[in-house]
Design an enzyme around this catalytic site. Sequence first.
Site, short mmCIF file in Angstrom:
data_model
loop_
_atom_site.label_atom_id
_atom_site.label_comp_id
_atom_site.label_asym_id
_atom_site.label_seq_id
_atom_site.Cartn_x
_atom_site.Cartn_y
_atom_site.Cartn_z
N GLU A 103 3.09 -8.89 0.51
CA GLU A 103 3.35 -7.46 0.75
C GLU A 103 4.66 -7.34 1.54
O GLU A 103 4.95 -8.18 2.39
CB GLU A 103 2.18 -6.92 1.60
CG GLU A 103 2.37 -5.51 2.15
CD GLU A 103 1.32 -5.14 3.21
OE1 GLU A 103 0.89 -6.03 4.00
OE2 GLU A 103 0.93 -3.95 3.26
N ASN B 118 4.13 1.98 -0.05
CA ASN B 118 4.01 0.52 0.12
C ASN B 118 3.61 0.01 -1.27
O ASN B 118 2.47 0.18 -1.69
CB ASN B 118 2.94 0.23 1.18
CG ASN B 118 2.87 -1.24 1.53
OD1 ASN B 118 3.34 -2.09 0.77
ND2 ASN B 118 2.26 -1.54 2.67
N LYS C 36 0.12 1.26 -2.65
CA LYS C 36 -1.04 0.99 -1.77
C LYS C 36 -1.83 2.26 -1.46
O LYS C 36 -1.25 3.27 -1.03
CB LYS C 36 -0.54 0.33 -0.49
CG LYS C 36 -1.61 -0.14 0.48
CD LYS C 36 -0.98 -0.93 1.61
CE LYS C 36 -1.93 -1.48 2.62
NZ LYS C 36 -1.24 -2.26 3.67
N GLU D 239 1.43 2.31 9.38
CA GLU D 239 1.59 2.51 7.92
C GLU D 239 1.36 3.97 7.52
O GLU D 239 2.02 4.49 6.61
CB GLU D 239 0.65 1.59 7.15
CG GLU D 239 1.10 0.15 7.16
CD GLU D 239 0.37 -0.70 6.15
OE1 GLU D 239 0.39 -0.37 4.96
OE2 GLU D 239 -0.23 -1.71 6.56
N CYS E 137 -2.95 -5.88 0.65
CA CYS E 137 -3.45 -6.14 2.00
C CYS E 137 -4.75 -5.43 2.35
O CYS E 137 -5.81 -5.86 1.93
CB CYS E 137 -2.36 -5.83 3.03
SG CYS E 137 -2.77 -6.57 4.63
N ASN F 11 0.16 -8.68 5.03
CA ASN F 11 0.70 -8.96 6.37
C ASN F 11 -0.43 -8.61 7.31
O ASN F 11 -0.66 -7.43 7.61
CB ASN F 11 1.88 -8.04 6.72
CG ASN F 11 3.16 -8.35 5.97
OD1 ASN F 11 4.07 -8.99 6.50
ND2 ASN F 11 3.26 -7.88 4.75
N1 CDT Z 1 -0.78 -4.72 6.15
C1 CDT Z 1 -2.07 -4.43 6.31
O1 CDT Z 1 -2.64 -3.67 5.53
N2 CDT Z 1 -2.69 -4.96 7.38
C2 CDT Z 1 -4.07 -4.66 7.67
C3 CDT Z 1 -4.33 -4.62 9.14
C4 CDT Z 1 -5.64 -3.94 9.37
S1 CDT Z 1 -6.42 -4.54 10.80
C5 CDT Z 1 -8.07 -4.12 10.55
C6 CDT Z 1 -5.02 -5.67 7.04
O2 CDT Z 1 -6.03 -5.24 6.47
O3 CDT Z 1 -4.80 -6.87 7.12
#
Ligand code: CDT
Length: 310
Positions: free
Chosen positions: A46, A109, A126, A145, A171, A196
């Site tokens: 991502e 995204n 996303k 985000e 993600c 990420n």
């Molecule tokens: N980039 C991304 O979507 N990161 C989210 C952080 C959420 S923390 C509960 C993830 O789901 O990894």
Amino acid sequence: MRKEGFAVAQMGPVHLQDSREKTVKRLVEMLTEAQSRGATWVTFPELALTTFFPRYVYDKPSEYDPFFEEATPSKAMQPLFAEAARLKIGFYLGYAEKTQVSGTVRRFNTSILVGPDGSIIGKYRKIHLPGTIEPVGDPEFEHLEKRYFDVGDLGFPTFQTPAARIGMCICNDRRWPETFRVMALAGAEVFMLGYNTPSRNIHHNEPVHLREFHHRLCLQSAAYQNAAWVMASAKCGSEDGFDMIGGSMIVAPTGEIVAKTVSEDDEVIVYRCDLELGAYIRRSVFDFERHRRPEHYQAIVNQVGIELPE
Ligand code: CDT
């Protein structure tokens, strides 16, 4: 047997000061390695072209627009497109997209699926955006985000490729089982996703082993319950002091992890996936046509939150 070589190309950190040129060079190097090891498809992370910028607080578009691409392929992506077409290898790439929808500027995204001939097969934006619009006030837990991106407007499409029908997500989407079931109902045999994931949960302090466990749990159950292969690619390690988990992996439709990275750096894993394995499971235990009971699943689409029965 219907076997195809799939690679996952994990990235180590991309720092705020790293140029797109330098970062894309790393992607091209991994693409070349993947092809030399027998892969015909590669999954990249991502937001692969920049640091994970939603951890930082910006107020003005002029501050955050430099992280976005306005064309596909953008100038920065062109060396990757050219090399992939030359090597006849397809790829998934995550990036920040700035575009116009009905005359309005929108930012997403996004991930794209590019075929082995260099043509863009499809796009995904996303849907499950984590974090907040307003800063929480603690740089360790900032995840904005919802501030920088619009919710994706393309649903969860799947795309027929020469190798398999491929679905994309990004993600945080992997934490929501609906993501994968919708793609499976549209025939996806392979799910590609980049991530990420900060080593610190954005909601509360949590040991990092749980972050990694929940990641594996989501991927393995998604693969098993939908009889599909999962390609999951991290951007990981410490970006300017902010740690993110690695654990990029390929999961079989049995739910088993068949390949996994060991570093928090640039690393390629490859596996020859038997697409017939998923097809067999979809004809037996997870034959949707015979066994699903959607008349009892209405709450899933009619409700967002919990509603107690009277
Ligand atoms: N980039 C991304 O979507 N990161 C989210 C952080 C959420 S923390 C509960 C993830 O789901 O990894």
